[in-house]
Design a protein around this motif. Structure first.
Motif, short mmCIF file in Angstrom:
data_model
loop_
_atom_site.label_atom_id
_atom_site.label_comp_id
_atom_site.label_asym_id
_atom_site.label_seq_id
_atom_site.Cartn_x
_atom_site.Cartn_y
_atom_site.Cartn_z
N ALA A 1 0.85 -1.19 0.00
CA ALA A 1 0.00 0.00 0.00
C ALA A 1 0.89 1.24 0.00
O ALA A 1 0.79 2.09 0.88
CB ALA A 1 -0.94 -0.01 1.20
N ILE A 2 1.76 1.32 -1.00
CA ILE A 2 2.79 2.35 -1.00
C ILE A 2 2.22 3.76 -1.02
O ILE A 2 2.87 4.70 -0.56
CB ILE A 2 3.77 2.14 -2.19
CG1 ILE A 2 5.05 2.96 -2.00
CG2 ILE A 2 3.09 2.43 -3.52
CD1 ILE A 2 6.14 2.63 -2.99
N SER A 3 0.98 3.91 -1.49
CA SER A 3 0.38 5.24 -1.53
C SER A 3 0.18 5.83 -0.13
O SER A 3 0.06 7.04 0.03
CB SER A 3 -0.97 5.20 -2.26
OG SER A 3 -1.92 4.45 -1.52
N SER A 4 0.14 4.97 0.89
CA SER A 4 -0.13 5.45 2.25
C SER A 4 1.07 5.39 3.18
O SER A 4 0.98 5.81 4.33
CB SER A 4 -1.27 4.63 2.87
OG SER A 4 -0.88 3.28 3.06
N TYR A 5 2.20 4.87 2.71
CA TYR A 5 3.32 4.63 3.61
C TYR A 5 3.86 5.90 4.26
O TYR A 5 4.39 5.86 5.36
CB TYR A 5 4.46 3.93 2.87
CG TYR A 5 4.20 2.48 2.52
CD1 TYR A 5 3.08 1.80 3.02
CD2 TYR A 5 5.05 1.78 1.69
CE1 TYR A 5 2.84 0.49 2.71
CE2 TYR A 5 4.81 0.44 1.36
CZ TYR A 5 3.70 -0.18 1.86
OH TYR A 5 3.47 -1.50 1.55
N ASN A 6 3.73 7.02 3.57
CA ASN A 6 4.27 8.27 4.10
C ASN A 6 3.20 9.23 4.59
O ASN A 6 3.48 10.41 4.82
CB ASN A 6 5.16 8.94 3.05
CG ASN A 6 6.40 8.11 2.75
OD1 ASN A 6 7.12 7.71 3.66
ND2 ASN A 6 6.62 7.83 1.49
#
Length: 341
Positions: free
Chosen positions: A246-251
């Motif tokens: 879920a790379i869109s939310s990692y940051n």
């Protein structure tokens, strides 16, 4: 080996939102001396991966967080420069989970020998390593694509997604890839994807409906977020959704809020299952063998983005969240002294 000091990269602080250069601390340290049963490994190539972002947080997860002010660890291909083990000799090429440092002294059982004559040594960190195995088991065990079905892959030009799409094609599926640049879309076409969507310039919802006129049977989710919300609306009866990332939310600093998915899963009788590659550790030999066969016969292609220089490791890691890489992101740290390149 005459070198007595080396560079290391430590986790200097836990990031809030996107990591930056202050997240990482460079330190000088002595080159360690291997004990009985240990080997001294010289780092040749180092892997940076999105999952490492989660390990920078002090939160409970499937793997322990990185300790503050200690060396960050990840996948490394290296060469043995000193061995106190009968299992290895100087010049052997190995792969293991080692530190972001130029040299590591570790127990021999912590590394695995690889054959440079079988494939380029970098593939042990990519198509024949963790990303390839993640694609293999996530797609075939959870996704189970059938001939003629439609498979959608988000993060499709990355190390995992690009392999997922090609395996789906090997299994006879129709494959739609979502990525973030025209260059990446062109690459996806070259490796056999049937349709491509640029999430930065296309209306993703409309583009998906056009690309998937018969709905979606398998969605391999690498990104989460709004892109996945659009895919869920097109799930067919008994669709399968492997949740890889879920790379869109990692940051994101706060909660990642969005539409609820339960009703869509009920209406489609779909299966959604999260996984990590370690769930399949007892079957790694099977996966590596299959991937190696496909690479050898040309039905599975791979791409690598290689940044050179130990000092550029943080830059390469941060580039993952900007979409800078095509295929597997690696850092070349050194040329081999004894091993084959």
């Amino acid at each position: 080996m005459e070198k007595t000091s080396q560079k290391q990269i430590h986790l200097a602080k836990r990031p809030t939102g996107m990591p930056d250069n202050d997240t990482f601390g460079f330190k000088d340290a002595p080159v360690p001396e291997p004990k009985d049963g240990e080997v001294l490994v010289r780092t040749l190539y180092l892997s940076v991966d999105p999952y490492m972002r989660g390990r920078m947080q002090d939160t409970e997860s499937y793997v322990e967080p990185f300790p503050l002010n200690e060396v960050i660890h990840g996948g490394v291909v290296g060469e043995i420069v000193q061995s106190n083990s009968t299992d290895f000799k100087r010049g052997d090429t190995i792969v293991g989970m080692l530190g972001w440092q130029e040299y590591s002294a570790v127990p021999a059982k912590a590394v695995r020998k690889i054959d440079p004559d079988t494939a380029p040594i970098t593939t042990a960190l990519g198509v024949l390593g963790m990303p390839g195995l993640t694609a293999y088991f996530g797609l075939l065990h959870i996704g189970q694509p059938q001939e003629g079905e439609t498979v959608v892959v988000s993060g499709a030009a990355g190390a995992v997604g690009s392999i997922v799409g090609q395996i789906a094609k090997i299994k006879g599926a129709r494959v739609v890839g979502i990525a973030g640049s025209d260059e990446k879309l062109q690459y996806l076409k070259q490796i056999g994807f049937d349709e491509t969507i640029n999430y930065k310039t296309d209306n993703v919802g409309q583009a998906l409906k056009k690309a998937c006129p018969n709905g979606v049977d398998v969605y391999f989710d690498n990104v989460g977020g709004e892109i996945s919300d659009e895919v869920y609306s097109l799930l067919n009866k008994f669709a399968r959704v492997p949740i890889c990332g879920a790379i869109s939310s990692y940051n994101k600093a706060g909660e990642d809020l969005g539409p609820r998915v339960q009703t869509k899963l009920i209406k489609s009788s779909a299966l959604m299952k999260g996984f990590v590659v370690g769930d399949y550790s007892d079957r790694f030999e099977e996966g590596t063998r299959a991937l190696g066969t496909w690479v050898k016969n040309g039905s599975l292609k791979y791409e690598e983005t290689i940044v050179e220089g130990f000092d550029n490791i943080p830059e390469a890691f941060l580039g993952l969240f900007k979409g800078s890489n095509l295929g597997k992101q690696l850092v070349k740290v050194a040329d081999p002294l004894y091993a084959k390149a």
